[in-house]
Each structure stands twice: as C-alpha cells, then as structure tokens.
Design a protein around this motif. Structure first.
Motif, PDB file in Angstrom:
ATOM      1  N   LEU A  42      43.110  40.303  31.298  1.00 12.84           N
ATOM      2  CA  LEU A  42      43.682  41.575  31.929  1.00 12.84           C
ATOM      3  C   LEU A  42      42.456  42.328  32.271  1.00 12.84           C
ATOM      4  CD1 LEU A  42      46.247  42.413  29.404  1.00 12.84           C
ATOM      5  CD2 LEU A  42      46.622  41.173  31.537  1.00 12.84           C
ATOM      6  N   LYS A  43      41.243  42.428  31.732  1.00 11.22           N
ATOM      7  CA  LYS A  43      40.488  43.180  32.239  1.00 11.22           C
ATOM      8  C   LYS A  43      39.668  42.705  33.649  1.00 11.22           C
ATOM      9  CE  LYS A  43      35.515  44.730  31.235  1.00 11.22           C
ATOM     10  NZ  LYS A  43      34.516  44.873  30.125  1.00 11.22           N
ATOM     11  N   LYS A  70      41.479  40.837  35.871  1.00 14.07           N
ATOM     12  CA  LYS A  70      42.366  41.124  36.726  1.00 14.07           C
ATOM     13  C   LYS A  70      42.350  42.501  37.491  1.00 14.07           C
ATOM     14  CE  LYS A  70      47.406  40.875  37.539  1.00 14.07           C
ATOM     15  NZ  LYS A  70      48.741  40.187  36.888  1.00 14.07           N
ATOM     16  N   GLU A  71      42.114  43.571  36.450  1.00 13.71           N
ATOM     17  CA  GLU A  71      42.103  44.985  37.067  1.00 13.71           C
ATOM     18  C   GLU A  71      40.840  45.142  37.912  1.00 13.71           C
ATOM     19  OE1 GLU A  71      44.198  47.318  36.963  1.00 13.71           O
ATOM     20  OE2 GLU A  71      45.619  45.660  36.149  1.00 13.71           O
ATOM     21  N   LYS A 118      41.374  43.755  41.398  1.00 15.83           N
ATOM     22  CA  LYS A 118      42.222  44.630  42.111  1.00 15.83           C
ATOM     23  C   LYS A 118      41.340  45.798  42.495  1.00 15.83           C
ATOM     24  CE  LYS A 118      46.863  43.711  40.026  1.00 15.83           C
ATOM     25  NZ  LYS A 118      47.820  44.172  39.331  1.00 15.83           N
ATOM     26  N   LYS A 119      40.550  46.296  41.710  1.00 18.97           N
ATOM     27  CA  LYS A 119      39.671  47.379  42.040  1.00 18.97           C
ATOM     28  C   LYS A 119      38.682  47.267  43.365  1.00 18.97           C
ATOM     29  CE  LYS A 119      36.448  50.656  40.423  1.00 18.97           C
ATOM     30  NZ  LYS A 119      35.731  51.120  38.881  1.00 18.97           N
ATOM     31  N   LYS A 168      40.781  46.746  46.470  1.00 20.56           N
ATOM     32  CA  LYS A 168      41.274  47.897  46.679  1.00 20.56           C
ATOM     33  C   LYS A 168      39.876  48.875  47.621  1.00 20.56           C
ATOM     34  CE  LYS A 168      43.546  52.380  45.387  1.00 20.56           C
ATOM     35  NZ  LYS A 168      44.175  52.855  44.284  1.00 20.56           N
TER      36      LYS A 168
END
Length: 279
Positions: A196-197, A199-200, A203-204, A207
C-alpha cells in the motif's frame, strides 16, 4: 560515287522541299500553333486545378500529383491533335502507342504497383508528412510521401526508403495520429515490501510530474504477482510530444524515491532449498 554536295543534287532537294512546304506547309503551321497554344492552355488548366484544390485544403502532395496528371493528359491530347493536323495516320500511331504502353506496363509492373499504392496512400491519408509511423517493419518520421515510395527518418537520423506497395500491403501504425498518448509502465516491488505504501508513492510520483494530464485520470494498480516481484501497472496520460520525456522522468523518479523509502526493486532470482537426507 555521287557527291551529296553536287549543285544539281542540292537543287533537286531544294525543289522537293519547296514542293513539300507548298503542299503541307499550312497544315504544319496549324499543327505547330495547336501544339504551342494547346500546351499553354493545358498548363493553365492544370495550374487552375491546383489552386482550386489548395482552396479546398487538399493535401500538398496530392495537389502536385493531380496537377501533373491533368497536365500530361491534356498535353498528350494536344500532341495527338497536332499530329492529326499534319496528315499522319493517327489510328496507326495510337495502335503502336498502345502496344508500346502494354509492353512497358508489363516490364514495369512492380513500379506500377508502387505507383498505384502511392495514389491510394495520398488519397486515403493514413498518415501525413511529419507523422511518426511504423510500417513495413520500419519505424520513423515521415519525411516525404512520393508516388513510388515513402521516406522515413529514424530516431538516429537514418533515411529509410520504403516502397509504397510494401507500406500499403501491411499494417500501418500511426504513433502520432492523436494528440495524447498513454504511457504504459510496469514497476515491481519485493514481496516483503509494503504494497500500500508503494502504491501511494507511485500515485504521488505520477501526480507531481507536470506533463502528466489530469484527464484521463492516471491509473496505478496491482498488475500481477510475478515470480520475483509484485508488479504495478502505472499508466499516466500525456501529450504525444511529451511521451518519452514522461516515460524517462517517471522511471528515474521511481528509482530515487523507492531507494529513499526503503522499497526494493527486485531482479529475477531463484530460491534453492537444500534438504539433508540420510545416506
């Protein structure tokens, strides 16, 4: 042996010339006038056709091609009319011309195939000058679309000349046909890393890349559980001209950020387990 410069011979030739001109002179003059003025009219009609096509936003290559076709077709008709005026047997001339055309066509059938394919490519406009395409097993920027061949310039600045029949007979991929493209990246992490880390973080990273478009929304999802890694599908959208810049920038940033955050990027490996057995 008769001397061709003999005064009597010269006199006879002169008299024959005078007789020929007196009989056919008017027809020859009219034939010359037909050719001169007919050629001027053919050129003018062809030029007016080209200007009309330009106002209709017809492709530049197609304009030049159709202009030349119209001009030479009209010029051929003018020549036939001029020859007919001189009293020549046009029927026999056309028969000979047709036979010669058939022989030439059979001899140049491959060239005529490229010619026909060039006409189709220009008219159907699968791609235009400046597009980056993949065709006939070659990839490059379209430098020119000629009647017999298409010229591509590769990324390392090599010129590739591809016969039009080869281009048209296979699959054509126009890479720059649309304004936007999706960048397809696959990023892997180790099985022991925080999924999960990671994945975030992905995304960052996506972005924060300024060339990535907000719409369509970038995709970051788990793609597969591979043999040596957990793979993410990272699929941002960008303008077509920014494709490789975005591809390289995100790949570099992922490596830097994953190293800083302690997330491993695994390489293919095989675990070997040894078991002791009694002799």
């Amino acid at each position: 042996m008769t001397n061709f410069l003999d005064p009597e011979t010269v006199q006879q030739l002169f008299e024959q010339g005078i007789a020929f001109v007196s009989i056919h002179g008017l027809n020859i003059l009219i034939a010359l006038l037909i050719f001169v003025f007919g050629r001027m009219i053919a050129k003018r009609i062809a030029e007016l056709t080209r200007l009309a096509m330009r106002k209709s936003n017809v492709d530049e290559t197609l304009r030049a091609f159709l202009r030349n076709i119209i001009y030479y077709a009209l010029l051929a008709a003018v020549i036939i009319m001029a020859l007919g005026q001189t009293g020549l047997n046009i029927t026999s001339f056309l028969a000979v011309l047709g036979a010669a055309g058939l022989a030439i066509g059979l001899a140049l059938k491959d060239s005529l195939s490229n010619f026909a394919a060039g006409v189709m490519l220009i008219m159907l406009r699968f791609f235009k000058k400046g597009d980056f395409i993949k065709a006939a097993g070659e990839t490059g920027k379209v430098t020119a679309i000629n009647i017999f061949n298409t010229i591509l310039t590769t990324a390392d600045n090599r010129a590739i000349i591809v016969p039009n029949s080869s281009v048209l007979s296979g699959t054509i991929i126009n890479i720059t046909a649309n304004d936007t493209r999706r960048v397809d990246l696959v990023m892997g992490i180790g099985y022991d890393d925080d999924l999960l880390k990671a994945k975030e973080l992905l995304k960052k990273i996506v972005k924060e890349e300024p060339r990535v478009l907000a719409e369509p929304e970038p995709l970051v999802e788990v793609l597969e559980l591979a043999d040596s890694s957990v793979n993410f599908a990272v699929r941002p959208w960008c303008k077509t001209e920014d494709y490789w810049g975005v591809y390289y920038a995100i790949t570099e940033k992922v490596k830097i950020v994953f190293d800083q955050e302690g997330i491993s990027i695994p390489y293919p490996q095989t675990d070997v387990h040894l078991y002791k057995t009694d002799a």
